[in-house]
Design a protein around this motif. Structure first.
Motif, PDB file in Angstrom:
ATOM      1  N   THR A  72       0.837  -1.109   0.013  1.00  0.00           N
ATOM      2  CA  THR A  72       0.137   0.124   0.165  1.00  0.00           C
ATOM      3  C   THR A  72       0.701   1.550  -0.029  1.00  0.00           C
ATOM      4  O   THR A  72       0.627   2.195  -0.632  1.00  0.00           O
ATOM      5  CB  THR A  72      -0.793  -0.086   1.250  1.00  0.00           C
ATOM      6  N   ASP A  73       2.058   1.240   0.784  1.00  0.00           N
ATOM      7  CA  ASP A  73       2.778   2.322   0.795  1.00  0.00           C
ATOM      8  C   ASP A  73       3.284   2.664  -0.491  1.00  0.00           C
ATOM      9  O   ASP A  73       3.679   3.943  -1.065  1.00  0.00           O
ATOM     10  CB  ASP A  73       3.793   2.197   1.742  1.00  0.00           C
ATOM     11  N   ALA A  74       3.909   1.600  -1.226  1.00  0.00           N
ATOM     12  CA  ALA A  74       4.524   1.922  -2.384  1.00  0.00           C
ATOM     13  C   ALA A  74       3.421   2.396  -3.599  1.00  0.00           C
ATOM     14  O   ALA A  74       3.908   3.077  -4.357  1.00  0.00           O
ATOM     15  CB  ALA A  74       5.325   0.349  -3.161  1.00  0.00           C
ATOM     16  N   LEU A  75       2.392   1.633  -3.465  1.00  0.00           N
ATOM     17  CA  LEU A  75       1.270   2.265  -4.114  1.00  0.00           C
ATOM     18  C   LEU A  75       0.949   3.507  -4.149  1.00  0.00           C
ATOM     19  O   LEU A  75       0.867   4.269  -5.175  1.00  0.00           O
ATOM     20  CB  LEU A  75       0.167   1.085  -4.127  1.00  0.00           C
ATOM     21  N   ILE A  76       0.743   3.968  -3.021  1.00  0.00           N
ATOM     22  CA  ILE A  76       0.367   5.385  -2.728  1.00  0.00           C
ATOM     23  C   ILE A  76       1.183   6.113  -3.175  1.00  0.00           C
ATOM     24  O   ILE A  76       1.208   7.405  -3.963  1.00  0.00           O
ATOM     25  CB  ILE A  76       0.207   5.507  -1.285  1.00  0.00           C
ATOM     26  N   LYS A  77       2.527   6.147  -3.008  1.00  0.00           N
ATOM     27  CA  LYS A  77       3.629   7.052  -3.436  1.00  0.00           C
ATOM     28  C   LYS A  77       3.828   6.912  -4.667  1.00  0.00           C
ATOM     29  O   LYS A  77       4.036   8.098  -5.596  1.00  0.00           O
ATOM     30  CB  LYS A  77       5.194   6.626  -2.989  1.00  0.00           C
ATOM     31  N   LEU A 122       1.847  -9.474  -6.042  1.00  0.00           N
ATOM     32  CA  LEU A 122       1.595  -8.034  -6.351  1.00  0.00           C
ATOM     33  C   LEU A 122       2.776  -7.159  -6.294  1.00  0.00           C
ATOM     34  O   LEU A 122       2.933  -6.122  -7.180  1.00  0.00           O
ATOM     35  CB  LEU A 122       0.561  -7.711  -5.290  1.00  0.00           C
ATOM     36  N   GLU A 123       3.744  -7.660  -5.567  1.00  0.00           N
ATOM     37  CA  GLU A 123       5.081  -6.412  -5.326  1.00  0.00           C
ATOM     38  C   GLU A 123       5.659  -6.486  -6.817  1.00  0.00           C
ATOM     39  O   GLU A 123       6.285  -5.646  -7.106  1.00  0.00           O
ATOM     40  CB  GLU A 123       6.093  -7.107  -4.407  1.00  0.00           C
ATOM     41  N   LYS A 124       5.492  -7.598  -7.625  1.00  0.00           N
ATOM     42  CA  LYS A 124       6.251  -7.726  -8.927  1.00  0.00           C
ATOM     43  C   LYS A 124       5.184  -6.918 -10.060  1.00  0.00           C
ATOM     44  O   LYS A 124       5.764  -6.847 -11.237  1.00  0.00           O
ATOM     45  CB  LYS A 124       6.523  -9.002  -9.488  1.00  0.00           C
ATOM     46  N   ARG A 125       3.954  -6.574  -9.680  1.00  0.00           N
ATOM     47  CA  ARG A 125       3.076  -6.142 -10.551  1.00  0.00           C
ATOM     48  C   ARG A 125       2.670  -4.849 -10.242  1.00  0.00           C
ATOM     49  O   ARG A 125       1.618  -4.145 -10.735  1.00  0.00           O
ATOM     50  CB  ARG A 125       1.924  -7.023 -10.757  1.00  0.00           C
ATOM     51  N   LEU A 126       3.607  -3.952  -9.615  1.00  0.00           N
ATOM     52  CA  LEU A 126       3.282  -2.709  -9.082  1.00  0.00           C
ATOM     53  C   LEU A 126       2.871  -1.764 -10.339  1.00  0.00           C
ATOM     54  O   LEU A 126       2.170  -1.107 -10.170  1.00  0.00           O
ATOM     55  CB  LEU A 126       4.480  -2.115  -8.403  1.00  0.00           C
TER      56      LEU A 126
END
Length: 398
Positions: A166-171, A272-276
């Motif tokens: 969620t943090d990586a996605l928001i940024k 999901l980490e690899k599909r950001l």
């Protein structure tokens, strides 16, 4: 706006997917290339093999796989309807933008390789709230407080991973022109696309496997003790036995939007980490498609509002015209009745004169009749002391 609401048949779709790549044909129908390929397989429409279009681009003449015949023969509708050119262009632009973002956004590194970083304030608040030990439902094992923090619904073991995603996605979304808000009243997390003001709901959830609970020997003994004691002790309570057992799977799903909506979930091969990049690009594309849908809906509402106003105006104008016509027709009728009364009074007077019977009673009656004709005539403004007076009221008993 052009309207194409006639579904294409199977042969037409076959010709399209062998004339252009599926990635080009799919947006014409508002589908992804995967979705169109599934429909083609369901209709037994062969698709070009991997590398076919690269060979065509290199100048090689490639043969088409023949379209197998179905029983009964004849045109087979596919149920697919082409989008209007405007919508197709919007979707194509959104897909191109998503593909560009997908290439530019790096995947999230594994936890053991990631460097310390400052988390987003909303993620820190969610971590503090969701890591509390108590206050969670004992059955589903999920921790979630969407009215207070970001809409996450995960188990304790998957919480750190969900917070990192969620943090990586928001940024990444903030860099693409988004803002993130928590709507406590609705219990929803919204992603606001600042450029257009479009809002998309966000949620990250974990799949929990639910199985029918099998009563354990300990629970069976507890029930037996209850039945034995309840005969003489009413204070004992029936032992709680759950109906289902819940097992965490660690499989996370990101859900964005409502209608239209998209979701991404862990797969056995790719998490999901690899599909950001894919997720960020998909969210941007969804925001653009949602905005186009909102604009179209606003246009339709405005057109409907104008049509209603036009209908109400025409209806009222017609009703007013009918009322005016009824009024003039009634006045003409009253005028004819007044003229008939006067002609009748003149005829009675002439006959009485010829017969020599024009008495004072006749003269009084003639004056009364002509006065009533004047009162009835809309061209003469006179009032009648009796007919224009208020209707008398019946007195009460007391």
């Amino acid at each position: 706006m052009e309207k194409t609401d006639k579904p294409v048949d199977r042969e037409t779709l076959y010709n399209e997917v062998w004339t252009d790549p599926v990635t080009v044909v799919a947006p014409r129908y508002g589908l992804s290339d995967v979705g169109l390929a599934k429909i083609c397989r369901a209709l037994a429409i062969p698709l070009p093999s991997r590398g076919y279009w690269a060979k065509v681009k290199a100048g090689r003449v490639m043969a088409r796989a023949p379209l197998p015949k179905l029983k009964p023969p004849g045109p087979v509708p596919t149920g697919l309807v082409k989008l209007p050119p405007e919508k197709a262009a919007v979707r194509q632009a959104a897909r191109q933008s998503a593909a560009k973002i997908r290439k530019e956004t790096p995947p999230l590194p594994p936890p053991e390789e990631s460097q310390p970083f400052a988390t987003h304030p909303l993620v820190r608040a969610a971590a503090k709230r969701l890591k509390q030990r108590d206050g969670w439902p004992p059955d589903t094992l999920l921790r979630s407080a969407p009215k207070e923090v970001l809409h996450l619904a995960v188990t304790r073991d998957a919480l750190d991973r969900a917070l990192g995603i969620t943090d990586a996605l928001i940024k990444a979304l903030i860099q693409r022109g988004f803002d993130v808000e928590v709507d406590g009243e609705r219990g929803a997390t919204t992603l606001k696309y600042i450029e257009t003001g479009t809002r998309l709901e966000f949620a990250l959830t974990e799949y929990i496997r639910r199985t029918r609970h099998e009563i354990t020997p300990a629970e069976e003994r507890a029930r037996k003790r209850y039945w034995e004691r309840s005969r003489w002790d009413n204070s004992v309570s029936f032992p709680h036995v759950p109906m289902y057992d819940y097992t965490p799977t660690g499989t996370l799903t990101i859900q964005i939007g409502r209608w239209p909506s998209r979701n991404w979930k862990d797969t056995p091969k790719t998490q999901l980490e690899k599909r950001l990049g894919e997720v960020v690009g998909g969210i941007v594309a969804l925001a653009q498609e949602t905005h186009a849908k909102e604009v179209e809906e606003a246009r339709r509402k405005e057109a409907h509002r104008r049509a209603v106003e036009r209908y109400e105006f025409l209806t009222k104008r017609r009703a007013d015209e009918v009322e005016r016509f009824k009024e003039v027709e009634a006045r003409a009728t009253d005028w004819e009745r007044a003229m008939r009364l006067r002609a009748f009074a003149d005829a009675v007077e002439a006959q009485a004169k010829l017969a020599g019977e024009l008495s004072s009673e006749y003269v009084e009656w003639l004056a009364w009749t002509r006065a009533k004709a004047d009162w009835l005539d809309p061209l003469i403004q006179v009032s009648d002391p009796i007919l224009d007076a208020p209707e008398p009221k019946r007195p009460g008993y007391w």
